[in-house]
Design a protein around this motif. Structure first.
Motif, PDB file in Angstrom:
ATOM      1  N   TYR A 145       0.964  -1.185   0.091  1.00 16.93           N
ATOM      2  CA  TYR A 145       0.036   0.015  -0.019  1.00 16.93           C
ATOM      3  C   TYR A 145       0.793   1.357   0.013  1.00 16.93           C
ATOM      4  O   TYR A 145       0.597   2.204  -0.802  1.00 16.93           O
ATOM      5  N   SER A 146       1.955   1.272   0.999  1.00 12.83           N
ATOM      6  CA  SER A 146       2.886   2.350   0.934  1.00 12.83           C
ATOM      7  C   SER A 146       3.596   2.652  -0.518  1.00 12.83           C
ATOM      8  O   SER A 146       3.895   3.852  -0.715  1.00 12.83           O
ATOM      9  N   ASN A 147       3.710   1.543  -1.181  1.00 11.11           N
ATOM     10  CA  ASN A 147       4.267   1.817  -2.451  1.00 11.11           C
ATOM     11  C   ASN A 147       3.461   1.878  -3.874  1.00 11.11           C
ATOM     12  O   ASN A 147       3.779   1.971  -4.754  1.00 11.11           O
ATOM     13  N   HIS A 148       2.107   2.265  -3.114  1.00  5.16           N
ATOM     14  CA  HIS A 148       0.907   2.420  -4.215  1.00  5.16           C
ATOM     15  C   HIS A 148       0.608   1.211  -4.985  1.00  5.16           C
ATOM     16  O   HIS A 148       0.234   1.581  -6.110  1.00  5.16           O
ATOM     17  N   ASP A 149       0.971   0.040  -4.551  1.00  3.70           N
ATOM     18  CA  ASP A 149       0.712  -1.056  -5.435  1.00  3.70           C
ATOM     19  C   ASP A 149      -0.645  -1.473  -4.516  1.00  3.70           C
ATOM     20  O   ASP A 149      -0.531  -2.571  -3.772  1.00  3.70           O
ATOM     21  N   TYR A 150      -1.773  -1.206  -5.042  1.00  4.79           N
ATOM     22  CA  TYR A 150      -2.941  -1.316  -4.231  1.00  4.79           C
ATOM     23  C   TYR A 150      -3.669  -2.510  -4.555  1.00  4.79           C
ATOM     24  O   TYR A 150      -4.025  -3.175  -3.736  1.00  4.79           O
ATOM     25  N   SER A 151      -3.278  -3.030  -5.636  1.00  2.00           N
ATOM     26  CA  SER A 151      -3.866  -4.231  -6.003  1.00  2.00           C
ATOM     27  C   SER A 151      -3.102  -5.479  -5.245  1.00  2.00           C
ATOM     28  O   SER A 151      -3.783  -6.366  -4.710  1.00  2.00           O
ATOM     29  N   ASP A 152      -1.913  -5.494  -5.007  1.00  2.00           N
ATOM     30  CA  ASP A 152      -1.109  -6.462  -4.187  1.00  2.00           C
ATOM     31  C   ASP A 152      -1.705  -6.295  -2.804  1.00  2.00           C
ATOM     32  O   ASP A 152      -1.594  -7.453  -2.054  1.00  2.00           O
ATOM     33  N   SER A 153      -1.705  -5.135  -2.381  1.00  2.00           N
ATOM     34  CA  SER A 153      -2.234  -4.744  -1.025  1.00  2.00           C
ATOM     35  C   SER A 153      -3.399  -5.414  -0.664  1.00  2.00           C
ATOM     36  O   SER A 153      -3.668  -6.218   0.323  1.00  2.00           O
ATOM     37  N   ILE A 154      -4.511  -5.400  -1.675  1.00  2.00           N
ATOM     38  CA  ILE A 154      -5.704  -6.276  -1.682  1.00  2.00           C
ATOM     39  C   ILE A 154      -5.540  -7.877  -1.459  1.00  2.00           C
ATOM     40  O   ILE A 154      -6.130  -8.276  -0.666  1.00  2.00           O
ATOM     41  N   GLU A 155      -4.917  -8.135  -2.264  1.00  2.00           N
ATOM     42  CA  GLU A 155      -4.685  -9.570  -2.382  1.00  2.00           C
ATOM     43  C   GLU A 155      -4.001 -10.090  -1.175  1.00  2.00           C
ATOM     44  O   GLU A 155      -4.228 -11.066  -0.670  1.00  2.00           O
ATOM     45  N   LEU A 156      -3.125  -9.341  -0.462  1.00  2.00           N
ATOM     46  CA  LEU A 156      -2.155  -9.821   0.582  1.00  2.00           C
ATOM     47  C   LEU A 156      -3.162  -9.743   1.830  1.00  2.00           C
ATOM     48  O   LEU A 156      -3.011 -10.668   2.660  1.00  2.00           O
ATOM     49  N   ASN A 157      -4.032  -8.569   1.910  1.00  2.00           N
ATOM     50  CA  ASN A 157      -4.827  -8.252   2.959  1.00  2.00           C
ATOM     51  C   ASN A 157      -6.125  -9.385   2.936  1.00  2.00           C
ATOM     52  O   ASN A 157      -6.450  -9.866   4.222  1.00  2.00           O
ATOM     53  N   GLN A 158      -6.380  -9.824   1.865  1.00  2.00           N
ATOM     54  CA  GLN A 158      -7.405 -10.897   1.553  1.00  2.00           C
ATOM     55  C   GLN A 158      -6.885 -12.295   2.059  1.00  2.00           C
ATOM     56  O   GLN A 158      -7.419 -12.941   2.818  1.00  2.00           O
ATOM     57  N   GLN A 159      -5.515 -12.693   1.923  1.00  2.00           N
ATOM     58  CA  GLN A 159      -4.898 -13.742   2.191  1.00  2.00           C
ATOM     59  C   GLN A 159      -4.923 -13.658   3.760  1.00  2.00           C
ATOM     60  O   GLN A 159      -5.000 -14.714   4.447  1.00  2.00           O
ATOM     61  N   ALA A 160      -4.635 -12.485   4.318  1.00  2.00           N
ATOM     62  CA  ALA A 160      -4.419 -12.428   5.721  1.00  2.00           C
ATOM     63  C   ALA A 160      -5.972 -12.661   6.545  1.00  2.00           C
ATOM     64  O   ALA A 160      -5.798 -13.095   7.450  1.00  2.00           O
ATOM     65  N   LEU A 161      -6.669 -12.003   5.963  1.00  2.00           N
ATOM     66  CA  LEU A 161      -8.211 -12.225   6.446  1.00  2.00           C
ATOM     67  C   LEU A 161      -8.631 -13.619   6.387  1.00  2.00           C
ATOM     68  O   LEU A 161      -9.115 -14.316   7.120  1.00  2.00           O
ATOM     69  N   GLN A 162      -8.284 -14.383   5.144  1.00  2.00           N
ATOM     70  CA  GLN A 162      -8.380 -15.758   5.108  1.00  2.00           C
ATOM     71  C   GLN A 162      -7.754 -16.454   6.167  1.00  2.00           C
ATOM     72  O   GLN A 162      -8.539 -17.606   6.683  1.00  2.00           O
ATOM     73  N   GLN A 163      -6.821 -16.236   6.454  1.00  2.00           N
ATOM     74  CA  GLN A 163      -5.876 -16.893   7.662  1.00  2.00           C
ATOM     75  C   GLN A 163      -6.859 -16.772   8.901  1.00  2.00           C
ATOM     76  O   GLN A 163      -6.855 -17.802   9.699  1.00  2.00           O
ATOM     77  N   VAL A 164      -7.173 -15.672   9.006  1.00  2.00           N
ATOM     78  CA  VAL A 164      -8.023 -15.306  10.438  1.00  2.00           C
ATOM     79  C   VAL A 164      -9.332 -15.906  10.357  1.00  2.00           C
ATOM     80  O   VAL A 164      -9.566 -16.746  11.315  1.00  2.00           O
ATOM     81  N   ASP A 224     -10.409 -21.732  16.942  1.00  2.00           N
ATOM     82  CA  ASP A 224      -9.456 -22.047  18.018  1.00  2.00           C
ATOM     83  C   ASP A 224      -8.915 -20.552  18.394  1.00  2.00           C
ATOM     84  O   ASP A 224      -8.716 -20.334  19.560  1.00  2.00           O
ATOM     85  N   ASP A 225      -8.483 -19.618  17.639  1.00  2.00           N
ATOM     86  CA  ASP A 225      -8.009 -18.371  18.070  1.00  2.00           C
ATOM     87  C   ASP A 225      -8.900 -17.603  18.835  1.00  2.00           C
ATOM     88  O   ASP A 225      -8.336 -17.078  19.921  1.00  2.00           O
ATOM     89  N   PHE A 226      -9.838 -17.503  18.592  1.00  2.00           N
ATOM     90  CA  PHE A 226     -10.995 -16.760  19.530  1.00  2.00           C
ATOM     91  C   PHE A 226     -11.053 -17.159  20.818  1.00  2.00           C
ATOM     92  O   PHE A 226     -10.993 -16.253  21.786  1.00  2.00           O
ATOM     93  N   HIS A 227     -11.102 -18.434  21.124  1.00  2.00           N
ATOM     94  CA  HIS A 227     -11.147 -18.942  22.551  1.00  2.00           C
ATOM     95  C   HIS A 227      -9.691 -18.641  23.147  1.00  2.00           C
ATOM     96  O   HIS A 227      -9.713 -18.597  24.605  1.00  2.00           O
ATOM     97  N   GLN A 228      -8.725 -18.655  22.453  1.00  2.00           N
ATOM     98  CA  GLN A 228      -7.569 -18.174  23.065  1.00  2.00           C
ATOM     99  C   GLN A 228      -7.233 -16.749  23.429  1.00  2.00           C
ATOM    100  O   GLN A 228      -6.812 -16.172  24.117  1.00  2.00           O
ATOM    101  N   ASP A 229      -7.418 -16.045  22.315  1.00  2.00           N
ATOM    102  CA  ASP A 229      -7.470 -14.403  22.313  1.00  2.00           C
ATOM    103  C   ASP A 229      -8.214 -13.570  21.638  1.00  2.00           C
ATOM    104  O   ASP A 229      -8.355 -13.263  20.626  1.00  2.00           O
ATOM    105  N   ALA A 230      -9.453 -13.484  21.935  1.00  2.00           N
ATOM    106  CA  ALA A 230     -10.487 -13.007  21.254  1.00  2.00           C
ATOM    107  C   ALA A 230     -10.360 -11.620  20.703  1.00  2.00           C
ATOM    108  O   ALA A 230     -10.783 -11.392  19.768  1.00  2.00           O
ATOM    109  N   GLU A 231      -9.931 -10.805  21.701  1.00  2.00           N
ATOM    110  CA  GLU A 231      -9.471  -9.299  21.227  1.00  2.00           C
ATOM    111  C   GLU A 231      -8.479  -9.399  20.122  1.00  2.00           C
ATOM    112  O   GLU A 231      -8.726  -8.556  18.946  1.00  2.00           O
TER     113      GLU A 231
END
Length: 147
Positions: free
Chosen positions: A15-34, A40-47
């Motif tokens: 995003y800082s490098n103005h590569d917004y398409s890459d930023s979207i793809e990487l954030n979508q991958q991060a969201l998919q991980q969540v 499992d993670d919610f019970h360990q650390d909901a916040e």
């Protein structure tokens, strides 16, 4: 969460490098991980897991906004609220967790309102253009079927 953090750092750099398409793809991958490890993670650390999901949705919306794709950005805000609404009805949640979800949803709705105030004309214009495009496709398909 470590993979989410790594992907989010990469997305922020893109995003800082103005590569917004890459930023979207990487954030979508991060969201998919969540989403994949949410139970499992919610019970360990909901916040942390709720914050990670919210950050990913908001980052994707911001990248779409930077690209001028206001309709997709708006959809991300809506998806974030829908995600939290699905989480809050879980029967295994205590009052603190429910409060956390409510505060996060309030924050996202506030951000969505700011976005809407700034970009509602763009969202409407893109929505109308999309509807015209769909209508044209349906009309041309109907014409082809008749011939």
């Amino acid at each position: 969460m470590q993979n989410w953090e790594r992907l989010t750092r990469q997305a922020n750099k893109a995003y800082s490098n103005h590569d917004y398409s890459d930023s979207i793809e990487l954030n979508q991958q991060a969201l998919q991980q969540v989403e994949q490890s949410f139970d499992d993670d919610f019970h360990q650390d909901a916040e942390s897991v709720v914050a990670a999901a919210a950050v990913s949705f908001l980052n994707i919306a911001e990248s779409y906004t930077a690209l001028g794709d206001f309709l997709s950005a708006n959809t991300q805000y809506e998806s974030a609220v829908n995600f939290l609404q699905a989480v809050i009805v879980r029967p295994d949640m205590d009052e603190d967790q429910r409060g956390l979800i409510m505060r996060t949803a309030t924050h996202i709705r506030f951000e969505w309102e700011l976005f809407s105030q700034s970009h509602s004309k763009h969202v409407m214009a893109q929505s109308k253009a999309l509807m015209r495009s769909i209508t044209n496709v349906v009309t041309s398909q109907a014409t082809m079927v008749r011939h």
